[in-house]
Design a protein around this motif. Sequence first.
Motif, PDB file in Angstrom:
ATOM      1  N   SER A   1      91.030  72.210 -50.830  1.00  0.00           N
ATOM      2  CA  SER A   1      92.074  71.229 -50.512  1.00  0.00           C
ATOM      3  C   SER A   1      92.224  70.292 -51.699  1.00  0.00           C
ATOM      4  CB  SER A   1      91.672  70.438 -49.278  1.00  0.00           C
ATOM      5  OG  SER A   1      90.505  69.681 -49.573  1.00  0.00           O
ATOM      6  N   ARG A   2      92.671  70.841 -52.791  1.00  0.00           N
ATOM      7  CA  ARG A   2      92.675  70.088 -54.045  1.00  0.00           C
ATOM      8  C   ARG A   2      93.340  68.730 -53.860  1.00  0.00           C
ATOM      9  NH1 ARG A   2      96.988  72.339 -53.456  1.00  0.00           N
ATOM     10  NH2 ARG A   2      98.850  72.455 -54.756  1.00  0.00           N
ATOM     11  N   GLU A   3      92.582  67.712 -54.129  1.00  0.00           N
ATOM     12  CA  GLU A   3      93.060  66.351 -53.896  1.00  0.00           C
ATOM     13  C   GLU A   3      94.180  65.989 -54.864  1.00  0.00           C
ATOM     14  OE1 GLU A   3      92.442  63.891 -51.881  1.00  0.00           O
ATOM     15  OE2 GLU A   3      90.937  64.867 -50.627  1.00  0.00           O
ATOM     16  N   ASP A   4      93.808  65.777 -56.093  1.00  0.00           N
ATOM     17  CA  ASP A   4      94.812  65.451 -57.090  1.00  0.00           C
ATOM     18  C   ASP A   4      94.616  66.288 -58.333  1.00  0.00           C
ATOM     19  OD1 ASP A   4      95.831  61.998 -56.884  1.00  0.00           O
ATOM     20  OD2 ASP A   4      96.920  63.844 -56.581  1.00  0.00           O
ATOM     21  N   ALA A   5      93.965  67.413 -58.144  1.00  0.00           N
ATOM     22  CA  ALA A   5      93.737  68.317 -59.265  1.00  0.00           C
ATOM     23  C   ALA A   5      93.004  67.599 -60.387  1.00  0.00           C
ATOM     24  CB  ALA A   5      95.055  68.907 -59.744  1.00  0.00           C
ATOM     25  N   ALA A   6      93.575  67.651 -61.574  1.00  0.00           N
ATOM     26  CA  ALA A   6      92.882  67.229 -62.781  1.00  0.00           C
ATOM     27  C   ALA A   6      92.417  65.775 -62.731  1.00  0.00           C
ATOM     28  CB  ALA A   6      93.791  67.451 -63.988  1.00  0.00           C
TER      29      ALA A   6
ATOM     30  N   ARG B   1      86.223  61.746 -60.492  1.00  0.00           N
ATOM     31  CA  ARG B   1      84.986  61.944 -59.742  1.00  0.00           C
ATOM     32  C   ARG B   1      83.808  62.228 -60.674  1.00  0.00           C
ATOM     33  NH1 ARG B   1      86.233  65.383 -54.950  1.00  0.00           N
ATOM     34  NH2 ARG B   1      86.862  66.821 -56.586  1.00  0.00           N
ATOM     35  N   LYS B   2      84.054  63.081 -61.642  1.00  0.00           N
ATOM     36  CA  LYS B   2      82.976  63.394 -62.582  1.00  0.00           C
ATOM     37  C   LYS B   2      82.531  62.154 -63.346  1.00  0.00           C
ATOM     38  CE  LYS B   2      83.941  68.252 -63.587  1.00  0.00           C
ATOM     39  NZ  LYS B   2      84.891  69.059 -64.384  1.00  0.00           N
ATOM     40  N   MET B   3      83.518  61.407 -63.791  1.00  0.00           N
ATOM     41  CA  MET B   3      83.216  60.227 -64.580  1.00  0.00           C
ATOM     42  C   MET B   3      82.458  59.187 -63.762  1.00  0.00           C
ATOM     43  SD  MET B   3      86.100  58.470 -66.822  1.00  0.00           S
ATOM     44  CE  MET B   3      86.293  59.059 -68.434  1.00  0.00           C
ATOM     45  N   ARG B   4      82.888  59.017 -62.531  1.00  0.00           N
ATOM     46  CA  ARG B   4      82.209  58.057 -61.654  1.00  0.00           C
ATOM     47  C   ARG B   4      80.758  58.476 -61.459  1.00  0.00           C
ATOM     48  NH1 ARG B   4      85.658  56.273 -57.133  1.00  0.00           N
ATOM     49  NH2 ARG B   4      85.926  58.493 -56.821  1.00  0.00           N
ATOM     50  N   GLU B   5      80.576  59.755 -61.235  1.00  0.00           N
ATOM     51  CA  GLU B   5      79.217  60.239 -61.029  1.00  0.00           C
ATOM     52  C   GLU B   5      78.367  60.002 -62.278  1.00  0.00           C
ATOM     53  OE1 GLU B   5      77.078  61.239 -57.874  1.00  0.00           O
ATOM     54  OE2 GLU B   5      79.268  61.056 -57.929  1.00  0.00           O
TER      55      GLU B   5
ATOM     56  N   LEU C   1      85.362  61.214 -74.971  1.00  0.00           N
ATOM     57  CA  LEU C   1      85.641  61.526 -73.571  1.00  0.00           C
ATOM     58  C   LEU C   1      86.549  62.743 -73.438  1.00  0.00           C
ATOM     59  CD1 LEU C   1      84.151  59.044 -72.938  1.00  0.00           C
ATOM     60  CD2 LEU C   1      86.113  58.122 -71.730  1.00  0.00           C
ATOM     61  N   ARG C   2      87.487  62.838 -74.347  1.00  0.00           N
ATOM     62  CA  ARG C   2      88.422  63.944 -74.292  1.00  0.00           C
ATOM     63  C   ARG C   2      87.673  65.273 -74.454  1.00  0.00           C
ATOM     64  NH1 ARG C   2      93.085  66.184 -76.556  1.00  0.00           N
ATOM     65  NH2 ARG C   2      92.340  66.138 -78.687  1.00  0.00           N
ATOM     66  N   GLN C   3      86.667  65.231 -75.300  1.00  0.00           N
ATOM     67  CA  GLN C   3      85.866  66.423 -75.533  1.00  0.00           C
ATOM     68  C   GLN C   3      84.943  66.689 -74.346  1.00  0.00           C
ATOM     69  OE1 GLN C   3      84.036  66.309 -79.376  1.00  0.00           O
ATOM     70  NE2 GLN C   3      82.499  67.860 -78.856  1.00  0.00           N
ATOM     71  N   ARG C   4      84.334  65.633 -73.828  1.00  0.00           N
ATOM     72  CA  ARG C   4      83.358  65.758 -72.752  1.00  0.00           C
ATOM     73  C   ARG C   4      83.972  66.309 -71.479  1.00  0.00           C
ATOM     74  NH1 ARG C   4      79.211  63.434 -69.222  1.00  0.00           N
ATOM     75  NH2 ARG C   4      77.553  62.637 -70.533  1.00  0.00           N
ATOM     76  N   TYR C   5      85.170  65.821 -71.142  1.00  0.00           N
ATOM     77  CA  TYR C   5      85.775  66.225 -69.877  1.00  0.00           C
ATOM     78  C   TYR C   5      86.924  67.226 -70.051  1.00  0.00           C
ATOM     79  CZ  TYR C   5      83.085  62.279 -68.154  1.00  0.00           C
ATOM     80  OH  TYR C   5      82.065  61.423 -67.859  1.00  0.00           O
TER      81      TYR C   5
ATOM     82  N   ALA D   1      92.145  57.717 -65.085  1.00  0.00           N
ATOM     83  CA  ALA D   1      90.840  57.693 -64.426  1.00  0.00           C
ATOM     84  C   ALA D   1      90.084  56.411 -64.771  1.00  0.00           C
ATOM     85  CB  ALA D   1      90.026  58.915 -64.843  1.00  0.00           C
ATOM     86  N   LEU D   2      90.102  56.041 -66.029  1.00  0.00           N
ATOM     87  CA  LEU D   2      89.417  54.825 -66.450  1.00  0.00           C
ATOM     88  C   LEU D   2      90.000  53.606 -65.755  1.00  0.00           C
ATOM     89  CD1 LEU D   2      88.949  55.556 -70.241  1.00  0.00           C
ATOM     90  CD2 LEU D   2      87.149  55.080 -68.594  1.00  0.00           C
ATOM     91  N   SER D   3      91.306  53.611 -65.640  1.00  0.00           N
ATOM     92  CA  SER D   3      91.969  52.511 -64.967  1.00  0.00           C
ATOM     93  C   SER D   3      91.453  52.351 -63.539  1.00  0.00           C
ATOM     94  CB  SER D   3      93.467  52.776 -64.963  1.00  0.00           C
ATOM     95  OG  SER D   3      94.152  51.754 -64.305  1.00  0.00           O
ATOM     96  N   HIS D   4      91.272  53.488 -62.879  1.00  0.00           N
ATOM     97  CA  HIS D   4      90.709  53.484 -61.537  1.00  0.00           C
ATOM     98  C   HIS D   4      89.319  52.863 -61.535  1.00  0.00           C
ATOM     99  CE1 HIS D   4      92.002  55.129 -57.682  1.00  0.00           C
ATOM    100  NE2 HIS D   4      92.983  55.712 -58.332  1.00  0.00           N
TER     101      HIS D   4
END
Lengths: 253, 253
Positions: free
Chosen positions: A26-31, A37-41, A59-63, A73-76
Amino acid sequence: MGKILTMPFDGSKESATATTAPQDVSREDAATFDVLRKMREDILCCALKPDQRLRFGELRQRYGTSVGTLREALSHLVSEGLARTEAGRGFQVAPISLNDFLDLSELRVYLETRTLADAIRHGTDAWEAEIVSSYFLLSKLGKPSPDDPVSLKREWGKRHKRFHDSLVATCTSPWSLHFRSELFDQARRYHWLTMIHARSRRKNEHLELRDAVLARDVALACGLIEKHIRGTVEQAASEVPGLTLEMTKRKKA
Amino acid sequence: MGKILTMPFDGSKESATATTAPQDVSREDAATFDVLRKMREDILCCALKPDQRLRFGELRQRYGTSVGTLREALSHLVSEGLARTEAGRGFQVAPISLNDFLDLSELRVYLETRTLADAIRHGTDAWEAEIVSSYFLLSKLGKPSPDDPVSLKREWGKRHKRFHDSLVATCTSPWSLHFRSELFDQARRYHWLTMIHARSRRKNEHLELRDAVLARDVALACGLIEKHIRGTVEQAASEVPGLTLEMTKRKKA
DNA sequence: AGTCCCGAAAGTTTCGAAAATCCGTTTACA
DNA sequence: TGTAAACGGATTTTCGAAACTTTCGGGACT
């Protein structure tokens, strides 16, 4: 009405999309949601350390995503309090301090007891079942020691969150639940530090808590969770090195 | 977190073509922050109505900015609870309901009293001065009637917020202040509806509140603000048409 | 030596277009 | 006539590059 949305059949029964994560049921918002989520974790688990500068290049490389998506995502994360941003100086991971932990824990005591009391009063069979289930999964792992591998700690963190979430699931106040959830995530950063450093063992407060909740004993359950939160703070304060009252010494070499 | 800074901003001027603002001393984040603030204000004042779909095309024209910037601002609003987003269906303004107002008001009672009590205990001369000042500005306007122009209502809303912010400015708990601020903004949506529809007048609770706070009477001040919040809810419930217990009837024309 | 100014480099912010997705309508078929 | 797939227009989502801002270091001047 009919939500049958039948996909235009593509022939392949198993959508073998190798490109992106195939676990989308049930893909929430895809990318964007995924990166968030990954970043928060990563922040919660201190893979991205407090005060660390978050450069877009790395970050661009990491994710593996673009600047725009990262920015969103950062804004969130900023409005969740997990990151900071300043003028034209980019983003950085939110700092931690004992003061902050004390402050948020005090508020947590109120919100956890408030939501728990309400949840118990509105408890259902399904609610009890999920508590039993999530406690079982939590106890099966046992609290990790500092020497245990990171993956184990992460899994325990997830189950720990799921257990506590299950306790308050039937609370009828959306706003209380919302803020409780945010504060719980904040506390997870400090829990992680405790897991890494603290060697003392506390008795199984989760079992007591589970039984009190299942017995619908509001007063007892609220008392237990209050003690649970305060105990965690004290353990962190005494056993996590470097978590002093003021970590805001901005030493410039 | 740190957006509790209550700077005396003049804002709201259509300075679209005014290229070089006079020596920006406090330029926050330029474009993004500006759009975010305008958009938040528009939602709070129901210029963007509850449940309204937020299409990028219209928004791009309204705020004169790009998709990416809008997306970031909307993302912020979502995590503040002022907007919703779903799968691939874009954004929309968060719905309102009496249930929601009741829920958030109950939490507000706790957070406002908690922050106010702490602020009074840590009050300073500068704190008192700002309270006197912001109350003066508020009382000079007088609560607008439904017939008054929108600009007057907006200005009153700003001064009202500034007054309430000033009361709790010296509170020592950043997290409490943060959540209080978010809930206050949420409540502003309902205050706006009340201002538009309600014709009954309440006695000047702000003056009483100011004097109780300046007298450092914690119990009295907390009691007054509790009554203030509850009174607002009752007024809205009885005088705002269409604010029923369930506004979630998804009538499709 | 200390201070100030200027240019280059690194990094951030904004933008519009391309790719992916959704929704309403039409069309094919039983 | 009813069901379901296919089509087309509209909208959202993602991306990389251009424009702008800040930071850092060298060199001239006090």
